[in-house]
Scaffold this active site. Structure first.
Site, PDB file in Angstrom:
ATOM      1  N   GLN A 100       0.853  -1.204   0.000  1.00 13.56           N
ATOM      2  CA  GLN A 100       0.000   0.000   0.000  1.00 13.56           C
ATOM      3  C   GLN A 100       0.881   1.245   0.000  1.00 13.56           C
ATOM      4  O   GLN A 100       0.399   2.363  -0.063  1.00 13.56           O
ATOM      5  CB  GLN A 100      -0.877   0.030   1.256  1.00 13.56           C
ATOM      6  CG  GLN A 100      -1.840  -1.142   1.344  1.00 13.56           C
ATOM      7  CD  GLN A 100      -2.400  -1.290   2.748  1.00 13.56           C
ATOM      8  OE1 GLN A 100      -3.391  -0.667   3.095  1.00 13.56           O
ATOM      9  NE2 GLN A 100      -1.772  -2.106   3.564  1.00 13.56           N
ATOM     10  N   ASN A 101       2.184   1.036   0.078  1.00 10.93           N
ATOM     11  CA  ASN A 101       3.099   2.172   0.183  1.00 10.93           C
ATOM     12  C   ASN A 101       3.410   2.760  -1.190  1.00 10.93           C
ATOM     13  O   ASN A 101       3.485   2.041  -2.180  1.00 10.93           O
ATOM     14  CB  ASN A 101       4.403   1.738   0.866  1.00 10.93           C
ATOM     15  CG  ASN A 101       4.148   1.217   2.259  1.00 10.93           C
ATOM     16  OD1 ASN A 101       3.066   1.442   2.813  1.00 10.93           O
ATOM     17  ND2 ASN A 101       5.107   0.520   2.832  1.00 10.93           N
ATOM     18  N   HIS A 118      -1.507   1.491  -4.174  1.00 12.27           N
ATOM     19  CA  HIS A 118      -1.877   2.906  -4.022  1.00 12.27           C
ATOM     20  C   HIS A 118      -1.018   3.842  -4.867  1.00 12.27           C
ATOM     21  O   HIS A 118      -0.975   5.039  -4.607  1.00 12.27           O
ATOM     22  CB  HIS A 118      -1.832   3.304  -2.537  1.00 12.27           C
ATOM     23  CG  HIS A 118      -2.891   2.620  -1.714  1.00 12.27           C
ATOM     24  ND1 HIS A 118      -2.891   2.591  -0.338  1.00 12.27           N
ATOM     25  CD2 HIS A 118      -4.003   1.928  -2.093  1.00 12.27           C
ATOM     26  CE1 HIS A 118      -3.952   1.915   0.089  1.00 12.27           C
ATOM     27  NE2 HIS A 118      -4.631   1.500  -0.954  1.00 12.27           N
ATOM     28  N   CYS A 148       0.356  20.362 -18.024  1.00 12.86           N
ATOM     29  CA  CYS A 148       0.653  19.451 -19.132  1.00 12.86           C
ATOM     30  C   CYS A 148       0.553  20.240 -20.453  1.00 12.86           C
ATOM     31  O   CYS A 148      -0.026  21.328 -20.486  1.00 12.86           O
ATOM     32  CB  CYS A 148      -0.408  18.348 -19.089  1.00 12.86           C
ATOM     33  SG  CYS A 148      -0.398  17.185 -20.437  1.00 12.86           S
ATOM     34  N   THR A 188       0.633  -3.039   8.607  1.00 18.86           N
ATOM     35  CA  THR A 188      -0.567  -2.322   8.169  1.00 18.86           C
ATOM     36  C   THR A 188      -1.634  -2.397   9.259  1.00 18.86           C
ATOM     37  O   THR A 188      -1.772  -3.428   9.918  1.00 18.86           O
ATOM     38  CB  THR A 188      -1.109  -2.850   6.823  1.00 18.86           C
ATOM     39  OG1 THR A 188      -2.315  -2.134   6.505  1.00 18.86           O
ATOM     40  CG2 THR A 188      -1.380  -4.339   6.823  1.00 18.86           C
ATOM     41  N   ASN A 213       3.547  -7.079  13.316  1.00 22.54           N
ATOM     42  CA  ASN A 213       3.177  -5.712  13.701  1.00 22.54           C
ATOM     43  C   ASN A 213       3.479  -5.541  15.200  1.00 22.54           C
ATOM     44  O   ASN A 213       3.289  -6.482  15.962  1.00 22.54           O
ATOM     45  CB  ASN A 213       1.666  -5.512  13.449  1.00 22.54           C
ATOM     46  CG  ASN A 213       1.273  -4.050  13.344  1.00 22.54           C
ATOM     47  OD1 ASN A 213       1.531  -3.261  14.237  1.00 22.54           O
ATOM     48  ND2 ASN A 213       0.653  -3.701  12.235  1.00 22.54           N
TER      49      ASN A 213
HETATM   50  P1  OAD Z   1      -1.228   2.861   8.995  1.00 19.09           P
HETATM   51  O1  OAD Z   1      -0.536   4.113   9.394  1.00 19.09           O
HETATM   52  O2  OAD Z   1      -2.715   2.830   9.049  1.00 19.09           O
HETATM   53  O3  OAD Z   1      -0.697   1.642   9.897  1.00 19.09           O
HETATM   54  C1  OAD Z   1       0.648   1.433  10.100  1.00 19.09           C
HETATM   55  C2  OAD Z   1       0.815   0.137  10.876  1.00 19.09           C
HETATM   56  O4  OAD Z   1       2.204  -0.115  11.002  1.00 19.09           O
HETATM   57  C3  OAD Z   1       0.238   0.169  12.296  1.00 19.09           C
HETATM   58  O5  OAD Z   1      -0.558  -0.978  12.512  1.00 19.09           O
HETATM   59  C4  OAD Z   1       1.478   0.129  13.190  1.00 19.09           C
HETATM   60  O6  OAD Z   1       1.270  -0.574  14.405  1.00 19.09           O
HETATM   61  C5  OAD Z   1       2.460  -0.610  12.292  1.00 19.09           C
HETATM   62  N1  OAD Z   1       3.885  -0.374  12.566  1.00 19.09           N
HETATM   63  C6  OAD Z   1       4.498   0.719  13.080  1.00 19.09           C
HETATM   64  N2  OAD Z   1       5.833   0.534  13.148  1.00 19.09           N
HETATM   65  C7  OAD Z   1       6.083  -0.713  12.654  1.00 19.09           C
HETATM   66  C8  OAD Z   1       7.272  -1.485  12.470  1.00 19.09           C
HETATM   67  N3  OAD Z   1       8.477  -1.020  12.791  1.00 19.09           N
HETATM   68  N4  OAD Z   1       7.146  -2.729  11.944  1.00 19.09           N
HETATM   69  C9  OAD Z   1       5.915  -3.218  11.616  1.00 19.09           C
HETATM   70  N5  OAD Z   1       4.775  -2.532  11.766  1.00 19.09           N
HETATM   71  C10 OAD Z   1       4.842  -1.291  12.287  1.00 19.09           C
HETATM   72  O7  OAD Z   1      -0.680   2.500   7.538  1.00 19.09           O
HETATM   73  P2  OAD Z   1      -1.357   1.578   6.420  1.00 19.09           P
HETATM   74  O8  OAD Z   1      -2.033   0.411   7.023  1.00 19.09           O
HETATM   75  O9  OAD Z   1      -0.328   1.342   5.395  1.00 19.09           O
HETATM   76  O10 OAD Z   1      -3.701   5.229   1.825  1.00 19.09           O
HETATM   77  O11 OAD Z   1      -2.446   2.564   5.847  1.00 19.09           O
HETATM   78  C11 OAD Z   1      -3.207   2.164   4.744  1.00 19.09           C
HETATM   79  C12 OAD Z   1      -3.492   3.349   3.857  1.00 19.09           C
HETATM   80  O12 OAD Z   1      -4.075   4.403   4.633  1.00 19.09           O
HETATM   81  C13 OAD Z   1      -2.272   4.006   3.248  1.00 19.09           C
HETATM   82  O13 OAD Z   1      -1.788   3.345   2.095  1.00 19.09           O
HETATM   83  C14 OAD Z   1      -2.787   5.367   2.920  1.00 19.09           C
HETATM   84  C15 OAD Z   1      -3.514   5.670   4.211  1.00 19.09           C
HETATM   85  O14 OAD Z   1      -4.520   6.604   4.126  1.00 19.09           O
HETATM   86  C16 OAD Z   1      -3.717   6.134   0.848  1.00 19.09           C
HETATM   87  O15 OAD Z   1      -3.012   7.132   0.861  1.00 19.09           O
HETATM   88  C17 OAD Z   1      -4.674   5.807  -0.256  1.00 19.09           C
END
Ligand code: OAD
Length: 247
Positions: A100-101, A118, A148, A188, A213
């Site tokens: 998703q990154n 994304h 553009c 995530t 996580n």
């Molecule tokens: P989030 O910010 O929602 O979640 C990040 C997750 O990473 C959390 O569950 C943390 O506990 C975990 N975390 C933190 N540090 C970590 C580490 N060192 N190792 C492993 N895990 C760790 O991010 P996403 O789930 O990626 O969308 O968010 C999903 C989407 O929401 C993103 O792609 C973005 C956002 O709005 C768009 O921009 C379309």
């Protein structure tokens, strides 16, 4: 870290692997996550920065926000979590990495079979005609989005709230989740769909499903196992187990 005999067996025997990553895997590189204490959405409002309406209302503000994030990403590098997944891909029959990154760190680490659900923050395209922007066009203007040749505004190549995912991306991710024997869900919160549906799709299709996580998340209930800890510490250990068996 405590790896159960069952997980060890799955790591050793799985030939088809699918991994879903979120912002947490890049946290140890220094890229802020979206949710949680230090999350970006604590300080900024998505509806002012990450929607088409926001861009049409205030293109310069949205552009500045993405320029700020691009600048931040340019200064960081992949961490041992990204590296471990790239290494695993080289040793197993098939590893599909669904992220998703938008930071490009998986690609920089060497992952090749990559689905960027994304989009990509380094890409830019025209809001009107869809043409990719040439790098010269971008270098010329930093504070406001350039135009553009067709006259339309250039926008960042990321998926905003309310938009569809890149064509074919989710379908390919569903196929990989449905075909794998082992599915990992890394860093995530499981708060954003359709990505958050992938662990249950994999599980229903018979995969062993594992989360990495530091905290439990909205999808923890769907896991066979949750490994609590940082991706940069846990993934290298898991991949060591998988790769040592393949060697
Ligand atoms: P989030 O910010 O929602 O979640 C990040 C997750 O990473 C959390 O569950 C943390 O506990 C975990 N975390 C933190 N540090 C970590 C580490 N060192 N190792 C492993 N895990 C760790 O991010 P996403 O789930 O990626 O969308 O968010 C999903 C989407 O929401 C993103 O792609 C973005 C956002 O709005 C768009 O921009 C379309």
């Amino acid at each position: 870290m405590d790896v159960s005999p069952e997980l060890r067996k799955r790591l050793v025997t799985a030939r088809r692997v699918c991994v879903l990553t979120g912002a947490g895997i890049s946290a140890e590189s220094g890229v802020p996550t979206f949710r949680g204490e230090e999350g970006l959405w604590r300080k900024f409002r998505p509806e002012e920065l990450a929607t088409v309406d926001a861009f049409l209302r205030n293109p310069s503000l949205v552009w500045e926000w993405y320029q700020f994030r691009r600048g931040l990403i340019a200064k960081v590098k992949p961490n041992p979590g990204h590296d471990a997944l790239a290494r695993w891909e080289r040793h197993v029959d098939e590893l599909t990495l669904v992220t998703q990154n938008v930071d490009g760190l998986h690609r920089r680490a060497g992952s090749r079979r990559l689905i960027e659900l994304h989009g990509d923050i380094h890409r830019n395209f025209c809001l009107d005609c869809g043409t990719d922007a040439a790098p010269e066009l971008l270098a010329a203007e930093a504070v406001a989005p350039p135009h553009c040749a067709c006259g339309g505004r250039i926008r960042p190549g990321v998926v905003w709230f309310g938009e569809s995912l890149p064509q074919g991306a989710f379908e390919a991710a569903v196929e990989a989740a449905g075909a794998c024997e082992l599915f990992l869900c890394v860093g995530t919160s499981g708060a954003v769909y359709p990505a958050a549906a992938l662990p249950s799709i994999a599980r229903r299709a018979g995969a062993y499903v594992v989360e990495v996580n530091p905290t439990r998340t909205e999808v923890s209930g769907q896991m066979h196992a949750t490994l609590l800890g940082k991706a940069g510490e846990i993934l290298p250990e898991l991949v060591d187990i998988a790769v040592s068996a393949a060697a």
